[in-house]
Write a protein that holds these residues in place. Sequence first.
Motif, PDB file in Angstrom:
ATOM      1  N   SER A 111       0.856  -1.189   0.000  1.00 44.20           N
ATOM      2  CA  SER A 111       0.000   0.000   0.000  1.00 44.20           C
ATOM      3  C   SER A 111       0.887   1.232   0.000  1.00 44.20           C
ATOM      4  N   LYS A 112       0.508   2.206  -0.778  1.00 45.00           N
ATOM      5  CA  LYS A 112       1.265   3.453  -0.859  1.00 45.00           C
ATOM      6  C   LYS A 112       0.549   4.602  -0.160  1.00 45.00           C
ATOM      7  N   GLY A 113      -0.494   4.279   0.615  1.00 41.47           N
ATOM      8  CA  GLY A 113      -1.181   5.303   1.393  1.00 41.47           C
ATOM      9  C   GLY A 113      -2.260   6.019   0.610  1.00 41.47           C
ATOM     10  N   ASN A 114      -2.751   7.097   1.194  1.00 44.00           N
ATOM     11  CA  ASN A 114      -3.835   7.864   0.592  1.00 44.00           C
ATOM     12  C   ASN A 114      -3.390   8.582  -0.673  1.00 44.00           C
ATOM     13  N   THR A 115      -4.336   8.786  -1.557  1.00 45.58           N
ATOM     14  CA  THR A 115      -4.126   9.642  -2.724  1.00 45.58           C
ATOM     15  C   THR A 115      -4.675  11.023  -2.382  1.00 45.58           C
ATOM     16  N   VAL A 116      -3.825  12.043  -2.509  1.00 46.07           N
ATOM     17  CA  VAL A 116      -4.201  13.379  -2.047  1.00 46.07           C
ATOM     18  C   VAL A 116      -4.016  14.394  -3.186  1.00 46.07           C
ATOM     19  N   ILE A 117      -5.098  15.035  -3.554  1.00 43.64           N
ATOM     20  CA  ILE A 117      -5.072  16.098  -4.556  1.00 43.64           C
ATOM     21  C   ILE A 117      -5.244  17.422  -3.819  1.00 43.64           C
ATOM     22  N   GLY A 118      -4.302  18.333  -3.986  1.00 44.72           N
ATOM     23  CA  GLY A 118      -4.346  19.609  -3.276  1.00 44.72           C
ATOM     24  C   GLY A 118      -5.498  20.496  -3.728  1.00 44.72           C
TER      25      GLY A 118
END
Length: 213
Positions: A111-118
Amino acid sequence: MPVISPSTTFPLAGYQRLCFLKNLINHPQIRVGDYTYYDDFESVENFHKNVRYLFDFTGDQLIIGKFCMIASGVEFIMNGANHLVQAVSSYPFAIFGGDWSDAMAGKSYPSKGNTVIGNDVWLGYRASILPGIIIGHGSIIGSYSVVTRDIPPYSIVGGNPARVIRPRFDESTIAQLLNVAWWDWPIEKITRFASRLTGNVAEFLLEVSLDEG
């Protein structure tokens, strides 16, 4: 005339292929900020279909900021798409149960964690965002880009795999814009500065400094 409410699902009169996305979301692992819109050539309901491999057992989240612009066909590939890479086989034996149930005992899928769009991010037509990616505030992601790594704030990005073509502004200006963080202002102040937000960045930053002084 008052500014349109962010709780309005379809902000353009008579047009239902563009929505303020927050009002459409019905998944507990997806969070979207105010005034972010999604535009789809067919139906805004396609947004949920384009968030791929988002499963409750993976626990990851798709987090999208405020005032983002998401074009038709943008895809988010989530961590449920990941398979084992370092093991002998990438095949997910355990998910099929039975005598294979214990195949992943003591192990976990990557898992690479959450996907976050600024905030204030523009995602162009059919761009794809891979798992765990962080896209910085103010960035522009070109059509058909495949984003495989984190993107710094205020970058213009394109290609497959996507690369930074150039920053939108110089480092000092970017630092000032991040410090101003206009997307967090009260809507009354955003409205007052709307004509500056659509204009020259130096003039905007000067007027902000005078307003705060």
